[in-house]
Design a protein around this motif. Structure first.
Motif, mmCIF file in Angstrom:
data_model
loop_
_atom_site.group_PDB
_atom_site.id
_atom_site.type_symbol
_atom_site.label_atom_id
_atom_site.label_comp_id
_atom_site.label_asym_id
_atom_site.label_seq_id
_atom_site.Cartn_x
_atom_site.Cartn_y
_atom_site.Cartn_z
ATOM 1 N N LEU A 130 42.655 36.241 33.168
ATOM 2 C CA LEU A 130 42.475 34.802 33.210
ATOM 3 C C LEU A 130 41.444 34.426 34.268
ATOM 4 O O LEU A 130 40.668 33.487 34.095
ATOM 5 N N TYR A 131 41.447 35.184 35.325
ATOM 6 C CA TYR A 131 40.472 34.931 36.390
ATOM 7 C C TYR A 131 39.058 35.139 35.859
ATOM 8 O O TYR A 131 38.172 34.308 36.040
ATOM 9 N N LYS A 132 38.889 36.248 35.179
ATOM 10 C CA LYS A 132 37.569 36.501 34.592
ATOM 11 C C LYS A 132 37.222 35.418 33.583
ATOM 12 O O LYS A 132 36.106 34.938 33.518
ATOM 13 N N TRP A 133 38.204 35.082 32.799
ATOM 14 C CA TRP A 133 37.976 34.048 31.795
ATOM 15 C C TRP A 133 37.495 32.763 32.452
ATOM 16 O O TRP A 133 36.565 32.118 31.972
ATOM 17 N N TYR A 134 38.128 32.433 33.551
ATOM 18 C CA TYR A 134 37.783 31.198 34.249
ATOM 19 C C TYR A 134 36.286 31.141 34.548
ATOM 20 O O TYR A 134 35.604 30.180 34.222
ATOM 21 N N TYR A 135 35.779 32.182 35.151
ATOM 22 C CA TYR A 135 34.372 32.153 35.530
ATOM 23 C C TYR A 135 33.453 32.406 34.344
ATOM 24 O O TYR A 135 32.329 31.920 34.298
ATOM 25 N N THR A 136 33.939 33.181 33.398
ATOM 26 C CA THR A 136 33.127 33.427 32.216
ATOM 27 C C THR A 136 32.855 32.122 31.476
ATOM 28 O O THR A 136 31.762 31.882 30.984
ATOM 29 N N GLN A 137 33.883 31.299 31.399
ATOM 30 C CA GLN A 137 33.717 30.005 30.750
ATOM 31 C C GLN A 137 32.594 29.202 31.376
ATOM 32 O O GLN A 137 31.736 28.650 30.693
ATOM 33 N N PHE A 138 32.611 29.161 32.699
ATOM 34 C CA PHE A 138 31.566 28.418 33.391
ATOM 35 C C PHE A 138 30.205 29.044 33.152
ATOM 36 O O PHE A 138 29.233 28.372 32.851
ATOM 37 N N ALA A 139 30.195 30.365 33.300
ATOM 38 C CA ALA A 139 28.915 31.053 33.173
ATOM 39 C C ALA A 139 28.306 30.802 31.795
ATOM 40 O O ALA A 139 27.115 30.509 31.670
ATOM 41 N N TYR A 190 62.662 25.896 33.002
ATOM 42 C CA TYR A 190 62.510 26.880 31.933
ATOM 43 C C TYR A 190 62.613 26.278 30.544
ATOM 44 O O TYR A 190 62.491 26.979 29.554
ATOM 45 N N LEU A 191 62.842 24.988 30.500
ATOM 46 C CA LEU A 191 62.773 24.301 29.219
ATOM 47 C C LEU A 191 61.315 24.061 28.853
ATOM 48 O O LEU A 191 60.961 23.940 27.680
ATOM 49 N N TYR A 192 60.476 24.029 29.863
ATOM 50 C CA TYR A 192 59.086 23.670 29.620
ATOM 51 C C TYR A 192 58.104 24.794 29.870
ATOM 52 O O TYR A 192 57.001 24.781 29.360
ATOM 53 N N PHE A 193 58.506 25.755 30.676
ATOM 54 C CA PHE A 193 57.611 26.856 30.956
ATOM 55 C C PHE A 193 58.385 28.162 30.908
ATOM 56 O O PHE A 193 59.518 28.230 31.353
ATOM 57 N N GLN A 194 57.739 29.132 30.358
ATOM 58 C CA GLN A 194 58.426 30.411 30.196
ATOM 59 C C GLN A 194 58.719 31.104 31.516
ATOM 60 O O GLN A 194 59.678 31.840 31.627
ATOM 61 N N SER A 195 57.841 30.926 32.466
ATOM 62 C CA SER A 195 57.999 31.658 33.726
ATOM 63 C C SER A 195 57.097 31.055 34.784
ATOM 64 O O SER A 195 56.265 30.191 34.496
ATOM 65 N N LYS A 196 57.287 31.511 35.968
ATOM 66 C CA LYS A 196 56.441 31.078 37.081
ATOM 67 C C LYS A 196 54.984 31.424 36.787
ATOM 68 O O LYS A 196 54.090 30.622 37.011
ATOM 69 N N ASP A 197 54.752 32.605 36.281
ATOM 70 C CA ASP A 197 53.395 32.997 35.934
ATOM 71 C C ASP A 197 52.762 32.018 34.949
ATOM 72 O O ASP A 197 51.617 31.624 35.093
ATOM 73 N N GLN A 204 43.631 35.651 40.307
ATOM 74 C CA GLN A 204 43.182 37.036 40.118
ATOM 75 C C GLN A 204 44.263 38.054 40.470
ATOM 76 O O GLN A 204 44.234 39.180 40.012
ATOM 77 N N PHE A 205 45.220 37.632 41.283
ATOM 78 C CA PHE A 205 46.277 38.580 41.642
ATOM 79 C C PHE A 205 47.487 38.441 40.735
ATOM 80 O O PHE A 205 48.476 39.147 40.868
ATOM 81 N N VAL A 206 47.408 37.489 39.847
ATOM 82 C CA VAL A 206 48.524 37.259 38.938
ATOM 83 C C VAL A 206 48.130 37.648 37.518
ATOM 84 O O VAL A 206 48.886 38.287 36.803
ATOM 85 N N ASN A 207 46.934 37.239 37.141
ATOM 86 C CA ASN A 207 46.471 37.530 35.789
ATOM 87 C C ASN A 207 44.962 37.703 35.858
ATOM 88 O O ASN A 207 44.213 36.723 35.772
#
Lengths: 212, 212, 212, 212
Positions: A136-145, A66-73, A130-133
């Motif tokens: 971000l999932y959409k963003w992932y593929y949108t970037q590629f597209a 938790y010094l480096y990341f806010q959360s598991k997500d 996609q089940f977490v955020n």
DNA sequence: CATGAATGAGGCTTCATTCAT
DNA sequence: GATGAATGAAGCCTCATTCAT
């Protein structure tokens, strides 16, 4: 949306940096955590993975996480952004010196298959984001597209490809790549066989109908 | 593998039935649970869904759940098998009276898009099964591929399609359908626009290269 | 008990000083920490406050905190002692030049209300100390009571006040002051209205029964 | 505010009941938890108390706690509401058959001291609620004040008490009671000595000034 | 067949404190 | 003197599953 999510990446990193990790020691720890997380998440999936496990593998205490990341997500999301970035870089770099768009597709598919073979773990991560955020999932593929569409439009303008709605073509091609990658690289844990790659290219270039 | 997983479904059902004396009341409860589970899993995903929630929605007690299903995993898996079954039935039924293979693809894509629009929830479930039961995930797509391959082989033998490795073509086509479905049906929550459907069909039939 | 707790204060300070060679720089840092702690503790309460936060606000490193204070508890306790000291000083100073004991009460109440308005934060700290160090909590009020009792005894001896068990009167008066302060200063974030102050004074001087 | 917080109590209870605790067994468990919580919270304070400890003392599993209370905060708040309710009931009941308002004060103070002696634990809880739920803390005293004010107004109208702003008098009296209770019951763990009680009554009735 | 109270392992996260530099 | 990365214990809470009734 893209902007925001894309920028989050840097912001996030900077924010954390400003709190800590100003030293090499800190940055090294951060990397150890990311590496460990990549493997654990990739192996067991997001939900079955635990922070204890990640820190154990990274060889640090639980609190250190938790010094480096806010959360598991958040670390999960960061991994996805990294994957997206690396893959797009590799592809665009490999494709940059290509002569025809047709060749670009060939190289592009090849690099993609090589990448998911190398990053088998990270690849599975994308599927679960996609089940977490969902954004971000959409963003992932949108970037590629987006990148894909751009290339396609040029090729169509140049008469290399005939005109077909570029967005549709982009998602269709991505779908082809993903499913062949899944079928051969992820399931068989091997390379996509040359025959398959060739078939795929013939298919997207000329279709299944017999040429007259 | 397929056999086993496929049979599990029936076995499971039978086992329960044999325990429960096959009463209609029992079967009704079972259905209530499945229906509730479909909605909850589809909405919140596997991990965020809880058994309490499912039983609450189904209107039965928590303990009752375990009278009909061995575990959270199992009901999830059953849902996937049901989805797989329904979708394949719908497609093969719709395609059964078709004249050309080309037309079959058109109809098939259409039915697929309609199905995921209708079963948006159940569809998301499939995406998540890979993190719960990887074999079942493979089974899910293998089932489709097998049917697809069969159809393709016939079309190729008949000269309707040119010869290209059928398995590759099958996974490629499935990939195209999935990604267009994701992009338009799941993300936009609308139908796949006719233009997109047409583009996709042109693409897989004739490719992107200009026809001479 | 009082002695010990009272002395702790000085001991504590001295011990630290002796370790730190009494540099001005060190003393300044110590003050920065105390000031930051006062605000954070006062705002969020003891438990919700964190050392990181305090050091952040003080502009020093986390580790530095422990150069000046043994623990989170200790700095909190020191704050309480400071508050106690300041408040008693202010009151006794204001009261020192007063002619009658009755006037002393009037001035005393006024100073008290002004003080808690000014030190709203520190004041809340006192309330919480009882869950951190019960002895110190008792000490806090005992200190007040002792001073109060002394003044009351004189007034009674002088016939200004009739004789009533001084300790009871002292705690009763403190209770009145605290509750009016809580009700008006802390809750309303304003001054105690003159009407209220007057009422209170009438009440403690002459009671609620009608004067014949 | 009062309304809402006051009602929460019943709502809360009902909500929980509707989820569970429909049986005697459930209600018994609930009571075991409340009793355990009262003791632990009262002894160690809210923050130092832990759910494990409470469930251990109640003799149930950790998870059981959350069948009856939404969170650590909530059970704490419920305890406060219960205390408030019980205490006010006891006082108003004891005071109901009293002839003069003066006698009412006498009885009221007595009942109050007896109550906090009996519920020493619960009493400390009230002090800490301000750091957990400030509104509830205000509500706690507001409830008392309101009842008090009503009684005072009647007495003033009847000429039993002279006219002094009733709200001020109410808070002042509450302050007196609290501080004497703290000083003798909580600190000394004994009864408030009769002398002290008498002194307090004389004080609030007739003040400290000598009667002419 | 059905109920629902109870279980208890396990997960994420916080934070006071230490210590090598 | 100062730093800040690292520690690890401890806390709250969730939830799949069991079992007595």
């Amino acid at each position: 949306m893209n902007r925001e999510i894309g920028n989050n990446r840097t912001e996030n990193k900077n924010r954390v940096k400003s709190l800590q990790a100003k030293t090499d020691r800190g940055e090294a720890t951060r990397q150890k955590l990311l590496t460990a997380a990549e493997e654990i998440f990739g192996t067991k999936g997001f939900h079955r993975a635990s922070i204890v496990e990640i820190t154990l593998k990274a060889g640090v205490a639980q609190g250190t996480f938790y010094l480096y990341f806010q959360s598991k997500d958040k670390i999960f999301e960061e991994l996805v952004r990294e994957l997206n970035h690396s893959l797009r870089c590799e592809i665009s770099h490999a494709v940059s010196e290509v002569k025809s768009r047709q060749e670009a597709e060939e190289i592009g598919f090849g690099v993609f298959f090589a990448f998911i073979k190398e990053h088998r773990n990270l690849y599975r991560i994308v599927q679960e984001i996609q089940f977490v955020n969902e954004d971000l999932y959409k963003w992932y593929y949108t970037q590629f597209a987006e990148g894909y569409i751009e290339g396609l439009e040029k090729a169509m303008a140049a008469g290399e490809f005939r005109y077909l709605d570029p967005e549709t073509v982009a998602y269709a091609f991505i779908g082809v790549a993903e499913f062949l990658g899944m079928r051969w690289v992820l399931w068989e844990k091997e390379d996509v066989p040359p025959k398959t790659l060739n078939t795929a290219l013939k298919l997207i270039m000329e279709g299944v109908l017999p040429r007259k």
